[in-house]
Write a protein that holds these residues in place. Structure first.
Motif, short mmCIF file in Angstrom:
data_model
loop_
_atom_site.label_atom_id
_atom_site.label_comp_id
_atom_site.label_asym_id
_atom_site.label_seq_id
_atom_site.Cartn_x
_atom_site.Cartn_y
_atom_site.Cartn_z
N SER A 264 0.88 -1.26 -0.07
CA SER A 264 -0.07 -0.09 -0.16
C SER A 264 0.84 1.18 0.13
N MET A 265 1.98 1.16 0.89
CA MET A 265 2.83 2.49 0.94
C MET A 265 3.72 2.69 -0.50
N MET A 266 4.16 1.54 -1.16
CA MET A 266 4.71 1.51 -2.39
C MET A 266 3.66 2.29 -3.44
N TRP A 267 2.56 1.63 -3.17
CA TRP A 267 1.50 2.33 -4.29
C TRP A 267 1.32 3.71 -4.12
N MET A 268 1.17 4.33 -2.69
CA MET A 268 1.16 5.39 -2.89
C MET A 268 2.30 6.28 -3.13
N SER A 269 3.30 5.78 -3.04
CA SER A 269 4.70 6.65 -3.40
C SER A 269 4.66 6.82 -4.90
N VAL A 270 4.27 5.68 -5.60
CA VAL A 270 4.44 6.00 -7.12
C VAL A 270 3.22 6.58 -7.80
N LEU B 123 1.81 9.45 -6.84
CA LEU B 123 1.55 11.03 -6.38
C LEU B 123 0.63 11.62 -7.44
N PHE B 124 -0.05 12.88 -7.07
CA PHE B 124 -0.94 13.59 -7.73
C PHE B 124 0.26 14.32 -8.66
N ASN B 125 -0.02 14.42 -9.90
CA ASN B 125 0.58 15.10 -10.98
C ASN B 125 -0.12 16.45 -11.29
N LYS B 126 0.54 17.58 -11.08
CA LYS B 126 -0.36 18.89 -11.15
C LYS B 126 -0.79 19.01 -12.60
N ASP B 127 -0.30 18.31 -13.38
CA ASP B 127 -0.53 18.52 -15.16
C ASP B 127 -2.08 18.16 -15.32
N LYS B 128 -2.42 17.14 -14.39
CA LYS B 128 -3.68 16.52 -14.66
C LYS B 128 -4.79 17.18 -13.74
N LYS B 129 -5.87 16.91 -14.06
CA LYS B 129 -7.19 17.52 -13.22
C LYS B 129 -7.22 16.68 -11.87
N ILE C 213 -5.76 10.92 -1.00
CA ILE C 213 -6.82 11.84 -1.74
C ILE C 213 -6.94 13.17 -0.74
N LEU C 214 -7.11 12.91 0.42
CA LEU C 214 -7.39 13.86 1.29
C LEU C 214 -6.14 14.78 1.49
N ASN C 215 -5.01 14.29 1.49
CA ASN C 215 -3.96 14.98 1.55
C ASN C 215 -3.50 15.99 0.25
N ASN C 216 -3.86 15.62 -0.93
CA ASN C 216 -3.62 16.24 -2.01
C ASN C 216 -4.90 17.38 -2.08
N VAL C 217 -6.01 17.12 -1.72
CA VAL C 217 -7.27 18.09 -1.73
C VAL C 217 -6.74 19.03 -0.57
N ILE C 218 -6.05 18.71 0.41
CA ILE C 218 -5.72 19.95 1.48
C ILE C 218 -4.64 20.60 0.90
N LYS C 219 -3.81 20.07 0.00
CA LYS C 219 -2.66 20.93 -0.47
C LYS C 219 -3.25 22.06 -1.61
N TRP D 51 2.19 10.23 6.62
CA TRP D 51 2.84 9.62 5.63
C TRP D 51 2.72 10.32 4.23
N CYS D 52 1.61 10.56 3.86
CA CYS D 52 1.22 10.87 2.54
C CYS D 52 1.35 12.33 2.48
N TYR D 53 1.16 12.99 3.83
CA TYR D 53 1.26 14.48 3.80
C TYR D 53 2.76 14.85 3.46
N TYR D 54 3.57 14.03 4.42
CA TYR D 54 4.89 14.52 4.05
C TYR D 54 5.68 14.32 2.92
N LYS D 55 4.85 13.03 2.59
CA LYS D 55 5.45 12.63 1.01
C LYS D 55 5.20 13.56 -0.12
N VAL D 56 4.15 14.19 0.07
CA VAL D 56 3.76 15.40 -1.14
C VAL D 56 4.19 16.52 -0.76
N GLN D 57 5.12 16.74 0.28
CA GLN D 57 5.75 17.95 0.59
C GLN D 57 6.80 18.49 -0.27
#
Length: 197
Positions: A52-58, A60-66, A133-139, A191-197
């Motif tokens: 699951s953690m490997m899945w999340m690490s690869v 990540l939300f790409n800002k080029d996408k919607k 998803i929640l972390n990327n929305v918070i960002k 973990w996701c929050y600091y990963k997308v920092q």
């Protein structure tokens, strides 16, 4: 997207292969109950958590996408993951009923074990995806640091309340289970929050 679905399927096969191997080892270690329980529960759960953690690490939300397109894709991946769990569980149930499983059916405990694995396999990735998803929305918000702190405080209050009720209510294992689930969600969230920092 096809590549991701193939990756999910490979991860599903690895997880269930580990679960079956743990089941075989558990049946061979019946004289050593502690070692048997470790193999029976911890190995599949650890592999599932790592995957699951490997899945999340690869993923990540790409800002080029919607953002909504990315959330939709995550939802599709999760639904495919759940459908694969149902298919695997159907195969296990069929094999047990037909007595074609790798281990002779000795009772209902084997079915409960595989059911517990399937529940964990459904809950852990779902928790990871929702927190991701929640972390990327918070960002997307300007004051995302404050929102992150508030959510962490709410998580802490939920864990403390569950543990308190678990200690004060007689045989209230549900509260401890809820505390573990919330703690897992809190871990994935941070973990996701600091990963997308």
């Amino acid at each position: 997207m096809i590549k991701k679905i193939v990756t999910l399927s490979i991860g599903q096969i690895i997880m269930w292969a580990a679960a079956c191997l743990a089941d075989v080892i558990y049946q061979r270690q019946m004289d050593n109950e502690f070692a048997g329980i470790i193999f029976l529960f911890l190995i599949p759960v650890c592999i599932l958590g790592i995957y699951s953690m490997m899945w999340m690490s690869v993923n990540l939300f790409n800002k080029d996408k919607k953002l909504f397109q990315w959330i939709f894709q995550c939802g599709v991946y999760l639904i495919i993951w759940w459908l694969e769990i149902i298919i695997f569980m159907g195969l296990f149930i069929w094999a047990h009923k037909m007595n074609k499983w790798i281990i002779p059916q000795r009772g209902w405990i084997e079915g409960i074990t595989y059911l517990m694995w399937s529940i964990l396999a459904a809950i852990i990735p779902a928790t990871a995806i929702i927190m991701h998803i929640l972390n990327n929305v918070i960002k997307c918000f300007k004051q995302h640091g404050i929102i992150h702190s508030v959510i962490n405080i709410l998580f802490g209050m939920c864990i403390a309340s569950a543990v308190y009720f678990g200690m004060t209510v007689y045989a209230a294992w549900e509260y401890y289970e809820a505390a573990i689930l919330v703690a897992g969600a809190c871990f994935f969230f941070n973990w996701c929050y600091y990963k997308v920092q």
